[in-house]
Scaffold this motif. Sequence first.
Motif, PDB file in Angstrom:
ATOM      1  N   ARG A 128       0.846  -1.198   0.000  1.00  0.00           N
ATOM      2  CA  ARG A 128       0.000   0.000   0.000  1.00  0.00           C
ATOM      3  C   ARG A 128       0.882   1.249   0.000  1.00  0.00           C
ATOM      4  NH1 ARG A 128      -3.929   2.350   3.572  1.00  0.00           N
ATOM      5  NH2 ARG A 128      -2.865   1.439   5.333  1.00  0.00           N
ATOM      6  N   ASP A 132       1.423   4.225  -2.861  1.00  0.00           N
ATOM      7  CA  ASP A 132       0.962   5.578  -2.492  1.00  0.00           C
ATOM      8  C   ASP A 132       1.184   6.541  -3.660  1.00  0.00           C
ATOM      9  OD1 ASP A 132       0.667   7.447   0.316  1.00  0.00           O
ATOM     10  OD2 ASP A 132       1.424   8.430  -1.482  1.00  0.00           O
ATOM     11  N   PRO A 133       0.113   7.238  -4.074  1.00  0.00           N
ATOM     12  CA  PRO A 133       0.237   8.089  -5.272  1.00  0.00           C
ATOM     13  C   PRO A 133       1.162   9.286  -5.089  1.00  0.00           C
ATOM     14  CG  PRO A 133      -1.938   8.303  -4.280  1.00  0.00           C
ATOM     15  CD  PRO A 133      -1.253   7.205  -3.554  1.00  0.00           C
ATOM     16  N   PHE A 134       1.385   9.701  -3.851  1.00  0.00           N
ATOM     17  CA  PHE A 134       2.199  10.897  -3.624  1.00  0.00           C
ATOM     18  C   PHE A 134       3.628  10.563  -3.193  1.00  0.00           C
ATOM     19  CE2 PHE A 134      -2.197  12.112  -3.047  1.00  0.00           C
ATOM     20  CZ  PHE A 134      -2.275  13.206  -3.891  1.00  0.00           C
ATOM     21  N   ASP A 153      -3.364   5.926 -10.174  1.00  0.00           N
ATOM     22  CA  ASP A 153      -3.863   5.853  -8.802  1.00  0.00           C
ATOM     23  C   ASP A 153      -4.074   4.360  -8.537  1.00  0.00           C
ATOM     24  OD1 ASP A 153      -4.958   6.238  -6.356  1.00  0.00           O
ATOM     25  OD2 ASP A 153      -6.842   7.107  -7.069  1.00  0.00           O
ATOM     26  N   LEU A 155      -4.388   2.121  -6.290  1.00  0.00           N
ATOM     27  CA  LEU A 155      -5.417   1.485  -5.462  1.00  0.00           C
ATOM     28  C   LEU A 155      -6.715   2.292  -5.425  1.00  0.00           C
ATOM     29  CD1 LEU A 155      -3.181   0.332  -2.460  1.00  0.00           C
ATOM     30  CD2 LEU A 155      -3.981  -1.039  -4.384  1.00  0.00           C
ATOM     31  N   GLY A 156      -6.739   3.429  -6.107  1.00  0.00           N
ATOM     32  CA  GLY A 156      -7.919   4.282  -6.068  1.00  0.00           C
ATOM     33  C   GLY A 156      -8.702   4.315  -7.365  1.00  0.00           C
ATOM     34  N   ARG A 158     -10.756   2.251 -10.005  1.00  0.00           N
ATOM     35  CA  ARG A 158     -11.461   0.963 -10.038  1.00  0.00           C
ATOM     36  C   ARG A 158     -10.996   0.066 -11.185  1.00  0.00           C
ATOM     37  NH1 ARG A 158     -17.026   1.896  -9.444  1.00  0.00           N
ATOM     38  NH2 ARG A 158     -17.340  -0.266  -9.983  1.00  0.00           N
ATOM     39  N   PRO A 245     -12.048   1.066  -4.264  1.00  0.00           N
ATOM     40  CA  PRO A 245     -12.986   2.172  -4.115  1.00  0.00           C
ATOM     41  C   PRO A 245     -14.414   1.784  -4.526  1.00  0.00           C
ATOM     42  CG  PRO A 245     -11.653   2.443  -6.102  1.00  0.00           C
ATOM     43  CD  PRO A 245     -11.120   1.254  -5.386  1.00  0.00           C
TER      44      PRO A 245
END
Lengths: 299, 412
Positions: A128, A132-134, A153, A155-156, A158, A245
């Motif tokens: 995770r 992380d996108p950032f 993204d 994990l964000g 779909r 999400p």
Amino acid sequence: MFHTAYLKTPRAQALILLVPAFGAYTVFAIWPMIDVVILSFQRWNGLSADRLWVGLDNYRHIFTHDPVYWIAFNNTVIWTILSVIFPPFVGLLLALGLNEKLFARGTMRAIYYLPVIIAPIAVATMWRWMYDPFFGLFNQVMTSFGLQSWIQDWLGDRDVALYSMFVAFTWQNVGFSMVLFLAGLQNVDRSLVEAARIDGAGRWQVFRHVTLPALQVTVTIVIVLSTISSLKAFDIVYGMTGGGPAQSTQMLALWAFTQSMQIFDFGRGSAISVTLLLITLAVVVPYLRWSQKREEAAR
Amino acid sequence: MRVAKLVGGSLAGCLALGGAALAEDLTVWTLNYSSEAQVAALDAAEAKFEELHPGVNVEIVKRGTDEHKTALRVATGSDTGPDVYFMWAGLGLGGEYVKAGLSLDLTGYYEKYGWKDRVSTPSLAFVEAFGPGMHGAPYRFTGEAIYYNKGLYEKAGITEEPKTYEELVAAAKKLKEAGIPAFTFGGTVNWHVMRLMDVLLETTCGVETHDALTGMEADWSTTPCAAEAFQELKMWSTEYILAPFMGIDNRQSTNLFLTNRAAMMLEGDWQVNVIKEGANLDDFAVYPFPTGTDRLYGFAEYLYISNKSKNPDLAAEFLDMFSSTDFQNQIKGAFGALSVNKEVELGDDVPELYKTWKEIFANAKGTFVNGDQAFPLDVTTEYFRIINEVASGNMEPQAAADAMQAFISKRS
């Protein structure tokens, strides 16, 4: 008339040895399974003493009214298909490579097997952070190589999240398949391999006609175990996306848990579990029978 | 000599056993807190109660939210479990346990200790809302509002805090023009983005309709302001939230806020301690989300006594100590700006943000709670899904309102 001599027979001694284990297995495995089936026909919040018999209502609800059940079902199917293909395939390649006499072979085997012994929830946390996108590793590496257009993204989104999770799952499970295949490769008759090579067979032909048939039993074991473990995929999903999400990475096992332990509808949670059990049996039993027949035919 | 030793040893053993028999255990289950001040406050509660009750051993077990709920559920299905447990006050949270018969009716203790006269009115809102009897004692009452980064506001040319929703949208637009994302949210934990939806629903629907919708008395699909709220959520998600946000959680979101990556957060008064521990408090300020109704957005948290407690009187003593003027003064500010005890006032030495919070609480005309406190659990889960679908751009506002109503209508 009961003879003490009977106690000395192998059958009686086997029974004596098996009874305690079978008792424990009945109490802690068989009975809970039966209870889950019973519970799937009841309404229960997990606390009150009363369980209300509702017949097929829970099944009717999850199949027709539950907006998440079929999403979870589809994801579970996709996940299972991927799990049966990729980790075993990569595991087989690694096993073939690490079966050769290489420098530091033992160390490499240990390195590839290491992720298997890490708790899935720890794997989830680790990946995770990498996603992380950032601040995550993947996006930073892509940025440093000028591949910003590849950034996701992970994990964000779909469309990507399920497959991002699957990469982590593969990373963790490849070692398991590899070890089973390595064990299987020890059973490949070296004289057959050498005979095939003397007869002019190439690497691929030796693999196709000698190694692979000898690995049949191992392949069956790997596929059955991969199928079962993928159908009940839970901890890595729980740890990485929690089904999000918007429930787009939800799985049947996690949805059963959510219904029971978070929404406190144990009847519906059990109904989902029962459908998962039936799907598992429907997939595994025919495959086992088919592979058994193949083995018998090959003898 | 040997006999004397044996006798002495036996006596010591008997005394030890006698002591063990006299010792009492009190188990409290609550959440993991990320703020050091909150952890210290719980440790202080443990120490103080043991000091006031020699021979009593208090064990405060802290877990993550989901783990806490699961442990509570598992434990209360058996004969073991805590004497006191933490849970939010909403019908869909604490109410579920009350409905299931897990919570002890505290009416007698309320009378004995006079808690009703001691604690603040908003924090008592749910005590008698669960059905017959009184359940839970206020642990804290918290408000949620917009924290903003003063420097980023200044950079975008925003000179005044927005007083209306239109002004807030205008401020977000200015921030965007200056290349600054207005808000940061963490999408993985569901309830974070839900806060935005909650305040938007209050903004577009007003008090009565909002309450009717969250009370499931009004039809979401035919109430125009419901779709309008989803429309606003879509607008904020598309235009003004630091993206990507669906794959990060509330803690990651907080880190982004504290590192000046976004101008605003919609957070509770507990956030003051979080900012204090991670940045300079003077760089931030707070104001209520301008819903136009002047109601305070917030929720209550209670400590409940389990009906399985072997020693409910001792558990009640603990609750009494926790909300006492003496102890609340000791932990002042740890859990937020407002103590549940009416007598406890924040002094002049507190951060400016707490003073603002005090004003926010004082000026509020009523309260409205978070969606996950208002709805039953199954509806909350669906509410999360729909909000996330809208925020991800996968569901249109009217479809979201229809989906919400469809789920409510099909409940059995």
